[in-house]
Design a protein around this motif. Sequence first.
Motif, PDB file in Angstrom:
ATOM      1  N   UNK A 237     -35.571 -35.529  39.749  1.00 23.99           N
ATOM      2  CA  UNK A 237     -34.452 -35.146  40.615  1.00 23.99           C
ATOM      3  C   UNK A 237     -34.882 -34.403  41.871  1.00 23.99           C
ATOM      4  N   UNK A 238     -35.859 -33.503  41.736  1.00 23.14           N
ATOM      5  CA  UNK A 238     -36.281 -32.701  42.897  1.00 23.14           C
ATOM      6  C   UNK A 238     -36.804 -33.581  44.022  1.00 23.14           C
ATOM      7  N   UNK A 239     -37.469 -34.684  43.646  1.00 22.06           N
ATOM      8  CA  UNK A 239     -38.017 -35.580  44.663  1.00 22.06           C
ATOM      9  C   UNK A 239     -36.901 -36.155  45.524  1.00 22.06           C
ATOM     10  N   UNK A 240     -35.825 -36.553  44.908  1.00 23.58           N
ATOM     11  CA  UNK A 240     -34.764 -37.264  45.624  1.00 23.58           C
ATOM     12  C   UNK A 240     -33.710 -36.321  46.188  1.00 23.58           C
ATOM     13  N   UNK A 241     -33.677 -35.108  45.698  1.00 26.43           N
ATOM     14  CA  UNK A 241     -32.867 -34.093  46.368  1.00 26.43           C
ATOM     15  C   UNK A 241     -33.525 -33.687  47.682  1.00 26.43           C
ATOM     16  N   UNK A 242     -34.843 -33.830  47.752  1.00 26.16           N
ATOM     17  CA  UNK A 242     -35.561 -33.488  48.982  1.00 26.16           C
ATOM     18  C   UNK A 242     -35.352 -34.535  50.072  1.00 26.16           C
ATOM     19  N   UNK A 243     -34.985 -35.753  49.679  1.00 21.63           N
ATOM     20  CA  UNK A 243     -34.730 -36.844  50.645  1.00 21.63           C
ATOM     21  C   UNK A 243     -33.530 -37.621  50.137  1.00 21.63           C
ATOM     22  N   UNK A 244     -32.334 -37.080  50.323  1.00 24.57           N
ATOM     23  CA  UNK A 244     -31.159 -37.528  49.557  1.00 24.57           C
ATOM     24  C   UNK A 244     -30.400 -38.732  50.113  1.00 24.57           C
ATOM     25  N   UNK A 245     -31.079 -39.845  50.299  1.00 23.86           N
ATOM     26  CA  UNK A 245     -30.358 -41.070  50.628  1.00 23.86           C
ATOM     27  C   UNK A 245     -29.576 -41.520  49.397  1.00 23.86           C
ATOM     28  N   UNK A 246     -28.328 -41.956  49.556  1.00 20.76           N
ATOM     29  CA  UNK A 246     -27.502 -42.294  48.386  1.00 20.76           C
ATOM     30  C   UNK A 246     -28.114 -43.353  47.484  1.00 20.76           C
ATOM     31  N   UNK A 247     -28.544 -44.489  48.053  1.00 21.76           N
ATOM     32  CA  UNK A 247     -29.108 -45.549  47.229  1.00 21.76           C
ATOM     33  C   UNK A 247     -30.370 -45.106  46.523  1.00 21.76           C
ATOM     34  N   UNK A 249     -31.190 -42.066  45.593  1.00 20.63           N
ATOM     35  CA  UNK A 249     -30.809 -41.188  44.488  1.00 20.63           C
ATOM     36  C   UNK A 249     -30.231 -41.985  43.321  1.00 20.63           C
ATOM     37  N   UNK A 250     -29.439 -42.983  43.632  1.00 23.45           N
ATOM     38  CA  UNK A 250     -28.823 -43.814  42.591  1.00 23.45           C
ATOM     39  C   UNK A 250     -29.880 -44.553  41.782  1.00 23.45           C
ATOM     40  N   UNK A 251     -30.865 -45.134  42.463  1.00 21.82           N
ATOM     41  CA  UNK A 251     -31.910 -45.893  41.785  1.00 21.82           C
ATOM     42  C   UNK A 251     -32.774 -44.964  40.934  1.00 21.82           C
ATOM     43  N   UNK A 252     -33.138 -43.814  41.478  1.00 21.31           N
ATOM     44  CA  UNK A 252     -33.964 -42.871  40.725  1.00 21.31           C
ATOM     45  C   UNK A 252     -33.236 -42.395  39.472  1.00 21.31           C
ATOM     46  N   UNK A 253     -31.938 -42.109  39.601  1.00 19.52           N
ATOM     47  CA  UNK A 253     -31.165 -41.662  38.444  1.00 19.52           C
ATOM     48  C   UNK A 253     -31.108 -42.752  37.382  1.00 19.52           C
ATOM     49  N   UNK A 254     -30.950 -44.007  37.806  1.00 20.46           N
ATOM     50  CA  UNK A 254     -30.911 -45.115  36.851  1.00 20.46           C
ATOM     51  C   UNK A 254     -32.251 -45.265  36.138  1.00 20.46           C
ATOM     52  N   UNK A 255     -33.348 -45.107  36.875  1.00 20.96           N
ATOM     53  CA  UNK A 255     -34.672 -45.191  36.248  1.00 20.96           C
ATOM     54  C   UNK A 255     -34.868 -44.062  35.235  1.00 20.96           C
ATOM     55  N   UNK A 256     -34.426 -42.880  35.576  1.00 17.59           N
ATOM     56  CA  UNK A 256     -34.535 -41.758  34.620  1.00 17.59           C
ATOM     57  C   UNK A 256     -33.746 -42.059  33.345  1.00 17.59           C
ATOM     58  N   UNK A 281     -37.514 -48.005  48.324  1.00 16.52           N
ATOM     59  CA  UNK A 281     -37.449 -49.368  48.841  1.00 16.52           C
ATOM     60  C   UNK A 281     -36.237 -50.118  48.269  1.00 16.52           C
ATOM     61  N   UNK A 282     -35.969 -49.916  46.994  1.00 12.33           N
ATOM     62  CA  UNK A 282     -34.828 -50.582  46.372  1.00 12.33           C
ATOM     63  C   UNK A 282     -33.516 -49.923  46.799  1.00 12.33           C
ATOM     64  N   UNK A 283     -33.560 -48.618  47.025  1.00  8.58           N
ATOM     65  CA  UNK A 283     -32.358 -47.894  47.441  1.00  8.58           C
ATOM     66  C   UNK A 283     -31.717 -48.443  48.699  1.00  8.58           C
ATOM     67  N   UNK A 284     -32.482 -48.731  49.758  1.00 16.20           N
ATOM     68  CA  UNK A 284     -31.867 -49.325  50.955  1.00 16.20           C
ATOM     69  C   UNK A 284     -31.185 -50.658  50.676  1.00 16.20           C
ATOM     70  N   UNK A 285     -31.732 -51.463  49.752  1.00 14.14           N
ATOM     71  CA  UNK A 285     -31.086 -52.728  49.411  1.00 14.14           C
ATOM     72  C   UNK A 285     -29.759 -52.475  48.699  1.00 14.14           C
ATOM     73  N   UNK A 286     -29.734 -51.472  47.823  1.00 10.26           N
ATOM     74  CA  UNK A 286     -28.491 -51.117  47.137  1.00 10.26           C
ATOM     75  C   UNK A 286     -27.445 -50.657  48.144  1.00 10.26           C
ATOM     76  N   UNK A 287     -27.863 -49.812  49.081  1.00  7.18           N
ATOM     77  CA  UNK A 287     -26.929 -49.324  50.105  1.00  7.18           C
ATOM     78  C   UNK A 287     -26.454 -50.458  51.005  1.00  7.18           C
TER      79      UNK A 287
END
Length: 493
Positions: A237-247, A249-256, A281-287
Amino acid sequence: MSGSRIVIDGAGLTCAQVARVAREEVTVVAGRAGVERARTAWHVAREVTAAQPVYGRTTGVGANRLVNVEWEPEEAEGADTHGLRLLRSHAAGAGPLIAPESARAMLAVRLNQIAAGGSGVDPGVLGALADALNLGLVPPVPVYGAIGTGDLTALASTALCLLGERSWLATGDEGVRRGPGFALRSSDALAFISSNAATLGEAALAVTDLHTLLSASTVVAALSLHAVRGSVEPYAPAVHEACPHPGQQQVAAAMRALLAWERPVPVRIQDPYGYRAFPQVHGPAVDAAAHAERTVSLEINAAAENPLVDVVARTVWHNGNFHTAYVGLALDAARAALFQTAALSAARLGTLVEPSFTGLYPFQAATDVSSGIMILEYVAHSAIGDIRRLGGPAALGSAVLSRGVEEHAGFSTQSARATTEAVAGYRIALGCELVAAVRALRMQGRPPSGGPLREAYDLAAGTLDARVEDRPLDADIATAADLLPRLARLLPA
């Protein structure tokens, strides 16, 4: 919508519902509210047309907009009225016919648009369009004929089917002459065909499929990470809170969530980009896919008509809502993002053939001299090569038509078609990765410990061929590709 019945009433139609109408056996009903909106707009259109010039009703079209045509409130429908000549002259597409599902999507979208109440077309056409869908009939619509400023050729062909001048097509391309008919009035001809329903229908199918595959891709990537004993650290979580693009964050949460049952001991301080940069990389595609779906959904529920019948003001407005620049640009962005994440899938596939990542023979072969799954990389890169080719922005093109009067085009039609083809390539690339990930885990004897990732593994392992000797793998790829929608449903919310 309930069960196998979908009410289309000009408001709230989703891309997923368009896909259901196009592909499933559902009953389509023209909603009462939509019929009443269309009826009111039809009366207003006739009232206004009797009092002032209205494009396409009292005038010619395109460069002929300055040419007046005769119109009477209760005009006699002769064999040579202006509207019928317009339909016949514009039913001039070329090339192979579009897929039946795309034609059905077009009918559903045009039904919804007219029900939105801005076209002024006789509301009786709504029932005829619903009947065509329920009978499994489609108009013959060639691929070539639109550039994003109106699917005139496709809808003119549809109108001629309604008038009985052309045959409807049934499943298997069997000509059917006795399909649903409707005596479309000459004065309604331009209003009926002035729409991007074919482009939007295909776009709705493409973004629906894209959403499904992007969800499946996250599940497949988690299986691959487990197969190479990768680190879950990049998804913290800390990694993606530091760079909080929505997609992202969504992908990282799903992987966790997918990997929550595992307790991996990382064998590398850092994994390759295919795993370490997957959320980025996958997050921008989701967004991008979400933005494209919102854009297409807005358009299929809009009264994007020219002229627009304004029921409240009891007037019409000549305008440019026929231009689908928003749709084309959104789809262009989605394809660019899709290529990026597809390339990452191929990168993960590259690790799944490496002994240093899997602990198996090269290419997961049965022996050290066998080829194993070597060919999967070629297939995946072939598909991704097409995604790269299709990733060029269609919006970079333009055209000047009709004696210079129509001096711009966004080519959203071509963007929708390219997106359909790119999604098909992505499906194959993901299928290759899924075959490799499941085979590696089988050979290692390391199925996931539990949760949705174990469900995904069990589903795939129970369906894919377990043999590891050298043999044709084409059936494996096809089976894996067919599994992707089911895997997508296992993605944690």
